[in-house]
Design a protein around this motif. Structure first.
Motif, mmCIF file in Angstrom:
data_model
loop_
_atom_site.group_PDB
_atom_site.id
_atom_site.type_symbol
_atom_site.label_atom_id
_atom_site.label_comp_id
_atom_site.label_asym_id
_atom_site.label_seq_id
_atom_site.Cartn_x
_atom_site.Cartn_y
_atom_site.Cartn_z
ATOM 1 N N GLY A 22 -79.871 59.687 -43.217
ATOM 2 C CA GLY A 22 -80.677 60.395 -42.226
ATOM 3 C C GLY A 22 -79.880 60.723 -40.974
ATOM 4 O O GLY A 22 -80.014 61.804 -40.396
ATOM 5 N N GLN A 26 -78.351 64.820 -38.948
ATOM 6 C CA GLN A 26 -78.871 65.181 -37.633
ATOM 7 C C GLN A 26 -78.433 66.588 -37.201
ATOM 8 O O GLN A 26 -77.312 67.016 -37.467
ATOM 9 C CB GLN A 26 -78.415 64.172 -36.586
ATOM 10 C CG GLN A 26 -79.017 62.795 -36.754
ATOM 11 C CD GLN A 26 -80.521 62.790 -36.638
ATOM 12 O OE1 GLN A 26 -81.082 63.151 -35.599
ATOM 13 N NE2 GLN A 26 -81.197 62.399 -37.715
ATOM 14 N N ILE A 98 -85.787 55.166 -41.158
ATOM 15 C CA ILE A 98 -85.094 56.419 -41.457
ATOM 16 C C ILE A 98 -85.465 57.488 -40.429
ATOM 17 O O ILE A 98 -86.649 57.799 -40.252
ATOM 18 C CB ILE A 98 -85.448 56.912 -42.871
ATOM 19 C CG1 ILE A 98 -85.084 55.829 -43.897
ATOM 20 C CG2 ILE A 98 -84.732 58.219 -43.184
ATOM 21 C CD1 ILE A 98 -85.514 56.170 -45.311
ATOM 22 N N PRO A 99 -84.472 58.057 -39.744
ATOM 23 C CA PRO A 99 -84.765 59.086 -38.740
ATOM 24 C C PRO A 99 -84.895 60.477 -39.353
ATOM 25 O O PRO A 99 -84.263 60.782 -40.360
ATOM 26 C CB PRO A 99 -83.552 59.022 -37.823
ATOM 27 C CG PRO A 99 -82.428 58.652 -38.755
ATOM 28 C CD PRO A 99 -83.035 57.730 -39.790
ATOM 29 N N ARG A 100 -85.702 61.303 -38.731
ATOM 30 C CA ARG A 100 -85.785 62.713 -39.134
ATOM 31 C C ARG A 100 -84.576 63.472 -38.583
ATOM 32 O O ARG A 100 -83.878 62.982 -37.683
ATOM 33 C CB ARG A 100 -87.090 63.320 -38.624
ATOM 34 C CG ARG A 100 -88.309 62.735 -39.320
ATOM 35 C CD ARG A 100 -89.570 63.505 -38.969
ATOM 36 N NE ARG A 100 -89.967 63.266 -37.582
ATOM 37 C CZ ARG A 100 -90.936 63.942 -36.962
ATOM 38 N NH1 ARG A 100 -91.588 64.897 -37.599
ATOM 39 N NH2 ARG A 100 -91.253 63.660 -35.710
ATOM 40 N N PHE A 103 -84.077 63.648 -34.793
ATOM 41 C CA PHE A 103 -84.288 62.393 -34.077
ATOM 42 C C PHE A 103 -83.422 62.301 -32.821
ATOM 43 O O PHE A 103 -83.924 62.056 -31.714
ATOM 44 C CB PHE A 103 -83.992 61.223 -35.023
ATOM 45 C CG PHE A 103 -84.082 59.866 -34.397
ATOM 46 C CD1 PHE A 103 -85.309 59.297 -34.106
ATOM 47 C CD2 PHE A 103 -82.932 59.128 -34.117
ATOM 48 C CE1 PHE A 103 -85.397 58.031 -33.537
ATOM 49 C CE2 PHE A 103 -83.009 57.861 -33.552
ATOM 50 C CZ PHE A 103 -84.242 57.313 -33.262
ATOM 51 N N ARG A 121 -93.249 54.530 -35.198
ATOM 52 C CA ARG A 121 -92.797 54.568 -36.582
ATOM 53 C C ARG A 121 -93.956 54.846 -37.521
ATOM 54 O O ARG A 121 -95.111 54.574 -37.204
ATOM 55 C CB ARG A 121 -92.163 53.222 -36.941
ATOM 56 C CG ARG A 121 -93.130 52.067 -36.729
ATOM 57 C CD ARG A 121 -92.483 50.718 -36.873
ATOM 58 N NE ARG A 121 -93.464 49.668 -36.606
ATOM 59 C CZ ARG A 121 -93.276 48.381 -36.856
ATOM 60 N NH1 ARG A 121 -92.118 47.978 -37.373
ATOM 61 N NH2 ARG A 121 -94.204 47.488 -36.601
ATOM 62 N N HIS A 142 -86.311 62.250 -45.121
ATOM 63 C CA HIS A 142 -86.250 62.585 -43.701
ATOM 64 C C HIS A 142 -86.392 64.085 -43.470
ATOM 65 O O HIS A 142 -86.733 64.512 -42.357
ATOM 66 C CB HIS A 142 -84.934 62.097 -43.092
ATOM 67 C CG HIS A 142 -83.721 62.546 -43.835
ATOM 68 N ND1 HIS A 142 -83.207 61.850 -44.904
ATOM 69 C CD2 HIS A 142 -82.919 63.631 -43.673
ATOM 70 C CE1 HIS A 142 -82.140 62.477 -45.361
ATOM 71 N NE2 HIS A 142 -81.944 63.560 -44.637
ATOM 72 N N VAL A 235 -89.960 57.607 -36.730
ATOM 73 C CA VAL A 235 -89.060 57.255 -37.828
ATOM 74 C C VAL A 235 -89.894 56.710 -38.981
ATOM 75 O O VAL A 235 -91.045 56.308 -38.800
ATOM 76 C CB VAL A 235 -88.012 56.210 -37.387
ATOM 77 C CG1 VAL A 235 -87.097 56.791 -36.322
ATOM 78 C CG2 VAL A 235 -88.683 54.933 -36.882
#
Length: 282
Positions: A22, A26, A98-100, A103, A121, A142, A235
């Motif tokens: 993830g 970015q 898990i970040p998008r 993020f 979250r 993500h 997240v």
């Protein structure tokens, strides 16, 4: 401005790999990833090495900051991670969150002098988490659209979906007062200068619970206000069995006692690193 994403982990390389994928996706590349490892075995180090070298257009650095396994010492691991970092702005993220893809960009948008940003979250179910981590190649959840997550919410695989909609940055995000409840260090952003001023997380908090509340209280005494990151920086929190909460009442009592004091700097904190046995591999 370089941002340091401090990712805490302990012996869960499959979840950490999903988090790293993830982070590699970015949209904002001006950041570094610091793995704050609370004593994992060599399996975690081997997994991290599998992500090297970093792809062009990705994070600036991937650093593995490891401390010996001496019980649940998340505060010390995070302080070691900050010690190993170079960023002006810190984002704390857990190794099972898990970040998008936006993020880091969203946190950069919300960054404001004099404020910390507390994110939230989306909790994923045990069954959904197991399916996700077993897929080969791994599913890029993500990057899924809101409609996908709405279906997962209806199916009971996610505890919420509406906060995945993004609201703009505004003064409405400013909290009128800083409360220590509902603070999650799994998604928390702080200016490095403010973090250093309070000597980071207090390492006298050991075991599970409330070291993040203590940090927020001390930051508030330093003059840092709280800003909401919900509806912007969510997240996806992979399921895991709950950690033992044997120390919760002790740590909670310590926070409640500190509410009646004027303590700002941690008793044992950031300035105590590097310490014996710690390793930093960049």
């Amino acid at each position: 401005m370089l941002i340091s994403v401090i990712v805490t982990t302990y012996n869960r390389p499959d979840a950490l790999a999903a988090v790293l994928r993830g982070l590699l996706a970015q949209t904002d590349p001006d950041f570094e990833v610091i793995i704050a490892d609370d004593g994992s075995t060599d399996a975690t180090r081997a997994m991290i090495d599998g992500f090297r070298p970093l792809p062009a257009g990705g994070p600036k650095r991937l650093v593995h900051a490891w401390q010996p396994d001496d019980g649940f010492r998340a505060s010390a691991a995070r302080n070691l991670g900050v010690h190993a970092s170079k960023g002006e702005y810190l984002i704390f993220l857990d190794g099972d969150c898990i970040p998008r893809p936006d993020f880091v960009a969203r946190h950069r948008l919300l960054a404001e002098r004099g404020f910390m940003v507390s994110g939230s979250r989306v909790l994923l179910s045990e069954r959904f988490t197991a399916q996700l981590l077993s897929q080969q190649p791994p599913a890029a959840i993500h990057a899924r659209r809101f409609s996908y997550w709405l279906l997962q919410r209806l199916a009971g695989h996610a505890n919420k979906a509406i906060p995945l909609l993004s609201f703009p940055n505004s003064r409405l995000r400013h909290y009128r007062s800083v409360k220590w409840s509902r603070i999650k260090s799994c998604n928390l952003a702080i200016w490095r200068s403010d973090y250093a001023a309070v000597n980071g997380f207090d390492e006298s908090f050991v075991g599970w619970g409330h070291e993040d509340a203590d940090l927020v209280l001390r930051l508030a005494r330093h003059g840092v206000r709280r800003k909401g990151g919900a509806f912007s920086t969510e997240v996806f929190h992979l399921w895991h069995p709950e950690n033992t909460r044997a120390t919760e009442s002790v740590n909670r009592k310590r926070v409640e006692e500190r509410m009646r004091t004027g303590l700002i700097r941690a008793e044992i904190g950031l300035c105590d690193h590097p310490a014996a046995g710690e390793r930093v591999i960049a």
